[in-house]
Design a protein around this motif. Structure first.
Motif, PDB file in Angstrom:
ATOM      1  N   ILE A 113      21.414  23.543  24.766  1.00 31.76           N
ATOM      2  CA  ILE A 113      22.543  23.653  23.823  1.00 31.76           C
ATOM      3  C   ILE A 113      22.052  23.451  22.393  1.00 31.76           C
ATOM      4  CG2 ILE A 113      24.682  22.547  23.045  1.00 31.76           C
ATOM      5  CD1 ILE A 113      25.294  21.993  26.013  1.00 31.76           C
ATOM      6  N   SER A 114      21.241  22.420  22.177  1.00 27.36           N
ATOM      7  CA  SER A 114      20.780  22.133  20.809  1.00 27.36           C
ATOM      8  C   SER A 114      19.853  23.219  20.271  1.00 27.36           C
ATOM      9  CB  SER A 114      20.094  20.770  20.751  1.00 27.36           C
ATOM     10  OG  SER A 114      18.923  20.777  21.544  1.00 27.36           O
ATOM     11  N   SER A 115      19.120  23.897  21.142  1.00 18.44           N
ATOM     12  CA  SER A 115      18.232  24.965  20.683  1.00 18.44           C
ATOM     13  C   SER A 115      18.919  26.326  20.647  1.00 18.44           C
ATOM     14  CB  SER A 115      16.991  25.042  21.579  1.00 18.44           C
ATOM     15  OG  SER A 115      17.343  25.479  22.870  1.00 18.44           O
ATOM     16  N   GLY A 116      20.181  26.399  21.114  1.00 22.13           N
ATOM     17  CA  GLY A 116      20.931  27.648  21.087  1.00 22.13           C
ATOM     18  C   GLY A 116      20.592  28.582  22.235  1.00 22.13           C
ATOM     19  N   GLN A 117      19.928  28.084  23.258  1.00 23.19           N
ATOM     20  CA  GLN A 117      19.541  28.921  24.388  1.00 23.19           C
ATOM     21  C   GLN A 117      20.528  28.852  25.553  1.00 23.19           C
ATOM     22  OE1 GLN A 117      15.661  27.547  25.381  1.00 23.19           O
ATOM     23  NE2 GLN A 117      14.669  28.547  23.653  1.00 23.19           N
ATOM     24  N   TYR A 118      21.480  27.948  25.488  1.00 23.25           N
ATOM     25  CA  TYR A 118      22.439  27.795  26.594  1.00 23.25           C
ATOM     26  C   TYR A 118      23.459  28.925  26.525  1.00 23.25           C
ATOM     27  CZ  TYR A 118      25.602  25.571  29.905  1.00 23.25           C
ATOM     28  OH  TYR A 118      26.385  25.301  31.000  1.00 23.25           O
ATOM     29  N   GLN A 119      23.585  29.660  27.621  1.00 21.27           N
ATOM     30  CA  GLN A 119      24.507  30.795  27.650  1.00 21.27           C
ATOM     31  C   GLN A 119      25.723  30.444  28.518  1.00 21.27           C
ATOM     32  OE1 GLN A 119      22.379  34.216  28.952  1.00 21.27           O
ATOM     33  NE2 GLN A 119      21.053  34.282  27.163  1.00 21.27           N
ATOM     34  N   ILE A 120      26.884  30.669  27.958  1.00 19.39           N
ATOM     35  CA  ILE A 120      28.125  30.441  28.695  1.00 19.39           C
ATOM     36  C   ILE A 120      28.516  31.745  29.362  1.00 19.39           C
ATOM     37  CG2 ILE A 120      30.560  29.848  28.471  1.00 19.39           C
ATOM     38  CD1 ILE A 120      29.771  28.107  26.080  1.00 19.39           C
ATOM     39  N   LYS A 121      28.917  31.666  30.615  1.00 20.63           N
ATOM     40  CA  LYS A 121      29.335  32.847  31.380  1.00 20.63           C
ATOM     41  C   LYS A 121      30.837  32.730  31.637  1.00 20.63           C
ATOM     42  CE  LYS A 121      24.821  32.958  33.539  1.00 20.63           C
ATOM     43  NZ  LYS A 121      24.090  32.718  34.771  1.00 20.63           N
ATOM     44  N   PRO A 122      31.664  33.307  30.753  1.00 18.00           N
ATOM     45  CA  PRO A 122      33.109  33.164  30.901  1.00 18.00           C
ATOM     46  C   PRO A 122      33.641  33.749  32.208  1.00 18.00           C
ATOM     47  CG  PRO A 122      32.572  34.480  28.946  1.00 18.00           C
ATOM     48  CD  PRO A 122      31.295  34.069  29.580  1.00 18.00           C
ATOM     49  N   GLU A 123      33.010  34.797  32.716  1.00 20.87           N
ATOM     50  CA  GLU A 123      33.477  35.414  33.968  1.00 20.87           C
ATOM     51  C   GLU A 123      33.318  34.435  35.135  1.00 20.87           C
ATOM     52  OE1 GLU A 123      30.999  36.893  32.091  1.00 20.87           O
ATOM     53  OE2 GLU A 123      32.233  38.368  31.057  1.00 20.87           O
TER      54      GLU A 123
ATOM     55  N   ILE B 104      33.179  31.167  34.947  1.00 17.89           N
ATOM     56  CA  ILE B 104      34.126  30.065  34.766  1.00 17.89           C
ATOM     57  C   ILE B 104      35.516  30.495  35.201  1.00 17.89           C
ATOM     58  CG2 ILE B 104      35.248  28.589  33.043  1.00 17.89           C
ATOM     59  CD1 ILE B 104      32.587  28.704  31.462  1.00 17.89           C
ATOM     60  N   ALA B 105      35.939  31.682  34.799  1.00 17.26           N
ATOM     61  CA  ALA B 105      37.268  32.182  35.174  1.00 17.26           C
ATOM     62  C   ALA B 105      37.380  32.357  36.684  1.00 17.26           C
ATOM     63  CB  ALA B 105      37.547  33.506  34.462  1.00 17.26           C
ATOM     64  N   ASP B 106      36.343  32.907  37.304  1.00 13.76           N
ATOM     65  CA  ASP B 106      36.368  33.088  38.761  1.00 13.76           C
ATOM     66  C   ASP B 106      36.499  31.741  39.487  1.00 13.76           C
ATOM     67  OD1 ASP B 106      36.166  35.830  38.479  1.00 13.76           O
ATOM     68  OD2 ASP B 106      33.990  35.878  38.833  1.00 13.76           O
ATOM     69  N   SER B 107      35.774  30.737  39.009  1.00 11.68           N
ATOM     70  CA  SER B 107      35.849  29.414  39.632  1.00 11.68           C
ATOM     71  C   SER B 107      37.224  28.790  39.461  1.00 11.68           C
ATOM     72  CB  SER B 107      34.790  28.490  39.036  1.00 11.68           C
ATOM     73  OG  SER B 107      33.502  28.941  39.365  1.00 11.68           O
ATOM     74  N   LEU B 108      37.809  28.955  38.269  1.00 16.73           N
ATOM     75  CA  LEU B 108      39.158  28.411  38.033  1.00 16.73           C
ATOM     76  C   LEU B 108      40.194  29.086  38.932  1.00 16.73           C
ATOM     77  CD1 LEU B 108      39.243  28.023  34.148  1.00 16.73           C
ATOM     78  CD2 LEU B 108      39.348  26.202  35.848  1.00 16.73           C
ATOM     79  N   ILE B 109      40.105  30.404  39.054  1.00 14.06           N
ATOM     80  CA  ILE B 109      41.046  31.135  39.914  1.00 14.06           C
ATOM     81  C   ILE B 109      40.880  30.713  41.367  1.00 14.06           C
ATOM     82  CG2 ILE B 109      41.614  33.421  40.819  1.00 14.06           C
ATOM     83  CD1 ILE B 109      40.983  34.504  37.977  1.00 14.06           C
ATOM     84  N   SER B 110      39.643  30.556  41.804  1.00 12.66           N
ATOM     85  CA  SER B 110      39.365  30.146  43.183  1.00 12.66           C
ATOM     86  C   SER B 110      39.932  28.747  43.450  1.00 12.66           C
ATOM     87  CB  SER B 110      37.863  30.160  43.430  1.00 12.66           C
ATOM     88  OG  SER B 110      37.560  29.678  44.692  1.00 12.66           O
ATOM     89  N   SER B 111      39.733  27.835  42.510  1.00 14.28           N
ATOM     90  CA  SER B 111      40.262  26.477  42.672  1.00 14.28           C
ATOM     91  C   SER B 111      41.784  26.483  42.731  1.00 14.28           C
ATOM     92  CB  SER B 111      39.801  25.587  41.514  1.00 14.28           C
ATOM     93  OG  SER B 111      38.415  25.424  41.538  1.00 14.28           O
ATOM     94  N   ALA B 112      42.409  27.276  41.855  1.00  9.41           N
ATOM     95  CA  ALA B 112      43.867  27.363  41.842  1.00  9.41           C
ATOM     96  C   ALA B 112      44.391  27.930  43.156  1.00  9.41           C
ATOM     97  CB  ALA B 112      44.327  28.206  40.670  1.00  9.41           C
ATOM     98  N   GLN B 113      43.716  28.928  43.686  1.00  8.45           N
ATOM     99  CA  GLN B 113      44.141  29.515  44.964  1.00  8.45           C
ATOM    100  C   GLN B 113      44.029  28.509  46.101  1.00  8.45           C
ATOM    101  OE1 GLN B 113      41.629  33.001  45.119  1.00  8.45           O
ATOM    102  NE2 GLN B 113      43.201  34.324  44.191  1.00  8.45           N
ATOM    103  N   GLU B 114      42.960  27.706  46.093  1.00 15.43           N
ATOM    104  CA  GLU B 114      42.798  26.677  47.126  1.00 15.43           C
ATOM    105  C   GLU B 114      43.915  25.646  47.039  1.00 15.43           C
ATOM    106  OE1 GLU B 114      38.928  24.912  46.990  1.00 15.43           O
ATOM    107  OE2 GLU B 114      37.921  26.853  47.227  1.00 15.43           O
ATOM    108  N   LEU B 115      44.234  25.224  45.821  1.00 21.91           N
ATOM    109  CA  LEU B 115      45.301  24.238  45.639  1.00 21.91           C
ATOM    110  C   LEU B 115      46.661  24.782  46.080  1.00 21.91           C
ATOM    111  CD1 LEU B 115      44.302  22.691  42.205  1.00 21.91           C
ATOM    112  CD2 LEU B 115      44.207  21.586  44.447  1.00 21.91           C
ATOM    113  N   LEU B 116      46.932  26.040  45.759  1.00 19.40           N
ATOM    114  CA  LEU B 116      48.197  26.647  46.150  1.00 19.40           C
ATOM    115  C   LEU B 116      48.283  26.842  47.661  1.00 19.40           C
ATOM    116  CD1 LEU B 116      48.654  29.254  43.297  1.00 19.40           C
ATOM    117  CD2 LEU B 116      49.946  27.137  43.650  1.00 19.40           C
ATOM    118  N   ALA B 117      47.159  27.102  48.295  1.00 22.49           N
ATOM    119  CA  ALA B 117      47.139  27.299  49.752  1.00 22.49           C
ATOM    120  C   ALA B 117      47.425  26.012  50.506  1.00 22.49           C
ATOM    121  CB  ALA B 117      45.795  27.877  50.182  1.00 22.49           C
ATOM    122  N   ARG B 118      47.149  24.881  49.912  1.00 24.01           N
ATOM    123  CA  ARG B 118      47.395  23.570  50.554  1.00 24.01           C
ATOM    124  C   ARG B 118      48.872  23.242  50.649  1.00 24.01           C
ATOM    125  NH1 ARG B 118      42.867  19.689  47.762  1.00 24.01           N
ATOM    126  NH2 ARG B 118      41.039  20.841  48.497  1.00 24.01           N
ATOM    127  N   GLU B 119      49.653  23.747  49.743  1.00 25.02           N
ATOM    128  CA  GLU B 119      51.085  23.400  49.694  1.00 25.02           C
ATOM    129  C   GLU B 119      51.895  24.147  50.665  1.00 25.02           C
ATOM    130  OE1 GLU B 119      52.415  23.746  45.674  1.00 25.02           O
ATOM    131  OE2 GLU B 119      50.994  22.286  44.994  1.00 25.02           O
TER     132      GLU B 119
END
Length: 99
Positions: free
Chosen positions: A72-82, A84-99
């Motif tokens: 991060i400090s050297s500017g080499q850390y790359q964020i992959k928004p896709e 992150i979004a896929d993981s968030l959607i997957s987590s939300a689907q798991e939580l909704l499936a529990r109910e």
């Protein structure tokens, strides 16, 4: 006739030593049969093993944290928004499936 409301008699009674109550006298005289055993819930054993494993491992990987900090400090850390979004959607689907 006046009744004494002080607790002198009660205090004298409570200060006397009480005889020890015998532990279940019927059970105290008996010994366990030779073939008797006690079984602990298997879940308790699993929880105890998990607790030991958690205590033996560090809470986080300090080397990995340090490498990410350096990236991060050297500017080499790359964020992959896709990703992150896929993981968030997957987590939300798991939580909704529990109910």
């Amino acid at each position: 006739m006046k009744i004494d409301s002080s607790s002198k008699a009660l205090a004298a009674y409570s200060a006397q030593p009480r005889p020890a109550k015998p532990e279940n006298s019927a059970a105290a005289g008996k010994s366990r049969p030779a073939g008797e055993s006690v079984a602990i819930n298997p879940l308790a054993s699993q929880l105890q093993a998990a607790e030991k494993a958690a205590k033996s491992e560090p809470a986080f990987d300090a080397a990995k944290v340090e490498s990410i900090r350096n990236a991060i400090s050297s500017g080499q850390y790359q964020i992959k928004p896709e990703a992150i979004a896929d993981s968030l959607i997957s987590s939300a689907q798991e939580l909704l499936a529990r109910e």
